[in-house]
Design a protein around this motif. Sequence first.
Motif, PDB file in Angstrom:
ATOM      1  N   THR A 122       0.836  -1.216   0.000  1.00 42.63           N
ATOM      2  CA  THR A 122       0.000   0.000   0.000  1.00 42.63           C
ATOM      3  C   THR A 122       0.858   1.250   0.000  1.00 42.63           C
ATOM      4  O   THR A 122       0.504   2.228  -0.648  1.00 42.63           O
ATOM      5  N   THR A 178       0.645   4.055  -2.830  1.00 41.49           N
ATOM      6  CA  THR A 178       0.263   5.426  -2.483  1.00 41.49           C
ATOM      7  C   THR A 178       1.307   6.436  -2.952  1.00 41.49           C
ATOM      8  O   THR A 178       0.973   7.439  -3.600  1.00 41.49           O
ATOM      9  N   SER A 181       1.554   6.399  -6.891  1.00 41.13           N
ATOM     10  CA  SER A 181       0.391   7.046  -7.523  1.00 41.13           C
ATOM     11  C   SER A 181       0.448   8.562  -7.336  1.00 41.13           C
ATOM     12  O   SER A 181       0.071   9.312  -8.225  1.00 41.13           O
ATOM     13  N   GLY A 182       0.895   8.978  -6.171  1.00 50.73           N
ATOM     14  CA  GLY A 182       1.039  10.411  -5.923  1.00 50.73           C
ATOM     15  C   GLY A 182       2.077  11.033  -6.833  1.00 50.73           C
ATOM     16  O   GLY A 182       1.889  12.141  -7.349  1.00 50.73           O
TER      17      GLY A 182
END
Length: 74
Positions: free
Chosen positions: A63, A67, A70-71
């Motif tokens: 995760t 995260t 993707s950011g």
Amino acid sequence: MGWIYLILAGVFEVVGVTGLNLITRKKSVSSYLIFVAGLACSFIFLSLSMQSLPMGTAYAIWTGIGTVGSGLVG
């Protein structure tokens, strides 16, 4: 080998999220293929990594990579 699988799972998670972003912009077959292939590969590599790593550790790292990646891509 589990850590390599976990890193690959995180990378493919970013690919899947990128595909989801492409779907919201332009609904095309290639966007859907990127989304489905990215998430399918992500879950396959995640399950392979959990054969040698604890589930909690693998999930937390997966995760986190998703995260942060993707950011950065978004």
